[in-house]
Motif scaffolding. Sequence first.
Motif, short mmCIF file in Angstrom:
data_model
loop_
_atom_site.label_atom_id
_atom_site.label_comp_id
_atom_site.label_asym_id
_atom_site.label_seq_id
_atom_site.Cartn_x
_atom_site.Cartn_y
_atom_site.Cartn_z
N ASN A 77 0.74 -1.37 0.44
CA ASN A 77 0.18 -0.13 -0.13
C ASN A 77 0.55 1.48 0.09
N LEU A 78 2.33 1.15 0.56
CA LEU A 78 3.14 2.35 0.71
C LEU A 78 3.52 2.69 -0.58
N MET A 79 3.96 1.74 -1.69
CA MET A 79 4.40 1.51 -2.40
C MET A 79 3.02 2.46 -3.49
N LYS A 80 1.84 1.64 -3.30
CA LYS A 80 1.20 2.14 -4.40
C LYS A 80 0.68 4.20 -4.30
N ALA A 81 0.98 4.50 -3.01
CA ALA A 81 1.16 5.70 -2.84
C ALA A 81 2.19 6.40 -2.83
N LEU A 82 3.41 5.58 -3.09
CA LEU A 82 4.55 6.41 -3.72
C LEU A 82 4.34 6.82 -5.07
N LYS A 83 3.85 5.62 -5.84
CA LYS A 83 3.28 5.82 -7.31
C LYS A 83 2.57 7.33 -7.64
N ARG A 84 1.77 7.52 -6.79
CA ARG A 84 1.24 8.60 -6.64
C ARG A 84 1.36 9.88 -6.20
N LYS A 87 6.09 9.30 -9.97
CA LYS A 87 5.30 8.69 -11.36
C LYS A 87 6.09 8.77 -11.59
N SER A 88 7.56 8.97 -11.32
CA SER A 88 9.37 8.47 -11.82
C SER A 88 9.58 7.43 -10.80
N ALA A 89 9.00 6.76 -10.12
CA ALA A 89 8.99 5.52 -8.60
C ALA A 89 9.68 4.64 -8.87
N GLN A 90 10.77 4.09 -9.22
CA GLN A 90 10.75 2.50 -8.74
C GLN A 90 11.10 1.34 -7.08
N PHE A 91 10.82 0.03 -7.76
CA PHE A 91 10.61 -0.16 -6.27
C PHE A 91 11.95 -1.85 -6.47
N HIS A 92 12.46 -1.55 -5.90
CA HIS A 92 13.19 -3.09 -5.21
C HIS A 92 13.09 -3.23 -3.57
N CYS A 93 12.34 -5.15 -4.13
CA CYS A 93 12.16 -5.35 -2.23
C CYS A 93 12.08 -6.25 -1.84
N TRP A 94 11.79 -6.39 -0.03
CA TRP A 94 12.18 -7.93 0.73
C TRP A 94 11.12 -7.87 1.27
N GLY A 95 10.21 -8.50 0.70
CA GLY A 95 8.73 -8.82 0.57
C GLY A 95 7.92 -10.32 0.58
N GLY A 96 6.68 -9.84 -0.34
CA GLY A 96 5.66 -11.07 -0.39
C GLY A 96 5.57 -10.25 -2.01
N ASP A 97 3.44 -11.14 -2.11
CA ASP A 97 3.01 -11.30 -3.18
C ASP A 97 2.63 -9.60 -3.16
N GLY A 105 -6.83 7.21 14.59
CA GLY A 105 -7.24 8.21 13.62
C GLY A 105 -7.70 7.69 12.55
N GLU A 106 -7.62 8.56 10.66
CA GLU A 106 -8.87 8.60 10.15
C GLU A 106 -7.52 7.88 8.64
N VAL A 107 -8.25 7.07 7.97
CA VAL A 107 -7.24 6.34 7.29
C VAL A 107 -6.75 7.29 6.31
N GLY A 108 -5.69 7.02 5.21
CA GLY A 108 -4.77 7.85 4.80
C GLY A 108 -3.69 7.71 4.97
N ALA A 109 -2.88 6.44 6.14
CA ALA A 109 -2.28 6.11 6.39
C ALA A 109 -0.84 5.94 5.26
N SER A 110 -0.92 5.50 4.52
CA SER A 110 -0.63 5.65 3.19
C SER A 110 0.14 6.12 2.33
N ASP A 111 -0.96 7.05 2.08
CA ASP A 111 -0.88 8.30 1.52
C ASP A 111 -0.28 9.64 2.25
N ARG A 112 -0.11 9.03 3.74
CA ARG A 112 0.49 10.75 4.69
C ARG A 112 1.80 9.93 4.61
N ALA A 113 2.12 8.62 4.66
CA ALA A 113 3.75 8.00 4.94
C ALA A 113 4.37 8.43 3.63
#
Length: 373
Positions: A18-25, A28-38, A353-361
């Motif tokens: 969800n953080l990655m989706k928010a960072l893309k917003r 626009k040039s965001a690129q990601f390498h990650c340790w995580g999951g599906d 608090g309110e929704v929107g944590a990923s976008d705020r971060a």
Amino acid sequence: MKYYLIAGEASGDLHGSNLMKALKRVDKSAQFHCWGGDLMAEAGGELVKHYNSLAFMGFWEVVKNLRTISKNLTFCQRDITAYQPDVLILIDYSGFNLRIAKWAKSTGMKVFYYIAPQVWASRQSRVQQIKKYVDRLFVILPFEKTFYQKFDVTVDFVGHPLLDAIAERQQRSTPLLLNSSKPIIALLPGSRKQEIATVLPLFLTTVRRFPAYQFVIAAAPAIPFSFYEKIIKSASLEKEAIEIVADQTYPLLETSEAALVTSGTATLETALFEVPQVVCYKGNWLTYQIAKRLIKVPYISLVNLIANREVVTELIQNDLTTTNLTLELQRILQPSEAKKMITAYQQLKVQLGEVGASDRAAQRMFQYLQETN
């Protein structure tokens, strides 16, 4: 910008995606390498390692896997060096991530930490490591900002990302399809094979005591049904007595009357869906003895910690028995007790608090990067 994210568990994969989706917003040039999951892979990350090969739970288990952990640290350092990210974003998974933070800081790399290590619970000396090796800390629990500020750590409270995940779920209407029409008791035995193998057999001892209910196991991502079916067979239960669902934890919670939940993020998810629950934990004897001496907080569940009182019963180690599970399930299935717990859950939501944590971060991360680049 180039982002390198490290999450070591299923919950970190969810919040990282969800953080990655928010960072893309915001970038626009965001690129990601990650340790995580599906989920992080689906969000557009180049998945370097899956958390299934990373999660070692407890002191003794970590000791047994020190060689593997050391190899992972070395591999991670090399991969980060090769990728040359603009920022390293660490997500929970403190044992591994604090070591990586120390190394990354020594190379001059910018380090952000999202979903802070729970040092308020034990080993508070690690606060000094965070202060030394992390540029910005993004916390998700309301009491964490005050805690870290006492140590002069640069910290942002962004709210809890589970609110985002649940709000997203509630916009969809995918129903839970089961073979039974009985009311449901959900079983959430954890995300790691080790904890599932320890806790699920105890959960299953209650099944015959509640014949009017259908018990449903929420399977963890990437753990095959055969793993659960073997445990069910060992409990001398027919396959039909228990249903297993995968990738449907939220639909399951939406339709459940009560739940037995292994301590962790799932306790808070269950509360946010307003399902009465019993929180459970049982670990290796040595691990438990060490943890008992290190833990500095009165509760193990996030629900009770945030509320700062006992909202849900916690059955820990020797208290996790068939008798206690049965008594607690009987209690929370009573309408008056269920109503009392749900009222406490509703108060909890206000605190988060309110929704929107990923976008705020994401917005703050991108802003800080622009200011320093």
